[in-house]
Design an enzyme around this catalytic site. Structure first.
Site, short mmCIF file in Angstrom:
data_model
loop_
_atom_site.label_atom_id
_atom_site.label_comp_id
_atom_site.label_asym_id
_atom_site.label_seq_id
_atom_site.Cartn_x
_atom_site.Cartn_y
_atom_site.Cartn_z
CB SER A 119 137.37 78.45 54.88
OG SER A 119 137.30 79.85 54.99
CG HIS A 124 131.18 63.50 58.51
ND1 HIS A 124 132.45 63.04 58.76
CD2 HIS A 124 131.18 64.81 58.89
CE1 HIS A 124 133.18 64.01 59.29
NE2 HIS A 124 132.43 65.10 59.37
CB CYS A 147 136.46 83.71 56.92
SG CYS A 147 136.29 82.77 58.44
#
Length: 272
Positions: A119, A124, A147
């Site tokens: 994971s 950003h 997951c």
């Protein structure tokens, strides 16, 4: 949806479903001069530098129940920042992992339930400005990919409240499949018909919202635009009292036009 022990499906091995939440936010500002624009960009770079964003992602990791393996962070020139975090799996000793089945907006306090494997969490930032119309914008993209049974939707409440934002775009997708003990494929392990189900009522009342969902592909998309408009919230370093009525009207129209284009995802044209 919280499943009881009787309702749970027994899986064959690890839950291989990948659940990804992409949270995208925009802040819009009017900057009259080059100096105002540079001051706004510098403010954004300081307010959302890589170190502060790292702290935000650590809170997200705690909320979804992740153990941080590695963090990479970078401040860019002339502006912008990125942080990438890898997390690992393993239930915490003594924790009741039943809550990992609870698909909910998630808490504001940090609550660790279960560590995750394969994971990652990333952020950003993208400060930018119009070349000649006085509009500056700041965009932040956050991706939470997990997951297993636990859902990145648990971080949604915290993410929304972490940004004072004009426009939000959220995408949630469940990919892959896992199997029950009889070998039957499961392509999703919880009920969902809209991301809006995971946004608190008091937040939804602040925004106009549009859904685009592809249920057969387990793809869910919601975008939000702030309903109330106060020009003072979009001026940098001064208030609207410093402007003439004509300037207030012109700037208001320009800002609302910018936000509508971002919200609808296309360039709009004036009609006479």
């Amino acid at each position: 949806m919280k499943l009881t022990a009787e309702q749970r499906i027994t899986l064959h091995g690890f839950n291989n479903l990948t659940k990804t939440l992409s949270f995208n936010m925009y802040d819009v500002c009017y900057t009259r001069t080059k100096e105002e624009r540079e001051a706004y960009i510098n403010y954004i770079d300081e307010q959302y530098n890589a170190e502060r964003l790292k702290g935000l992602l650590i809170h997200v990791a705690d909320i979804i129940g992740a153990h941080v393996l590695n963090i990479a962070k970078q401040d860019y020139e002339p502006q912008g920042a990125s942080v990438t975090m890898l997390v690992s799996e393993g239930p915490i000793e003594g924790e009741n992992t039943e809550s990992s089945y609870d698909e909910s907006p998630g808490p504001l306090p940090e609550t660790v339930v279960m560590h995750l494997n394969k994971s990652h969490i990333t952020v950003h930032t993208y400060p930018e400005y119009h070349p000649d119309e006085g509009i500056s914008t700041f965009r932040a993209d956050i991706d939470v990919s997990t997951c297993g049974e636990i859902s990145p939707l648990k971080a949604l409440n915290y993410l929304i409240r972490s940004f004072d934002t004009d426009i939000m775009t959220m995408d949630y997708r469940v990919r892959g499949f896992t199997r029950d003990i009889h070998g039957h494929k499961l392509f999703i392990d919880h009920e969902i018909n809209s991301i809006q189900n995971y946004i608190p009522k008091e937040i939804k009342e602040l925004y106009d919202m549009i859904d685009v969902n592809v249920y057969q592909e387990n793809i869910f998309h919601t975008k939000c635009k702030l309903r109330e408009f106060d020009l003072n919230n979009y001026l940098f370093g001064y208030t609207k009292e410093k402007l003439t009525k004509e300037e207030q009207t012109e700037i208001t129209e320009s800002l609302k036009w910018e936000m509508d284009e971002i919200f609808y995802g296309k360039n709009l044209t004036y009609t006479s």
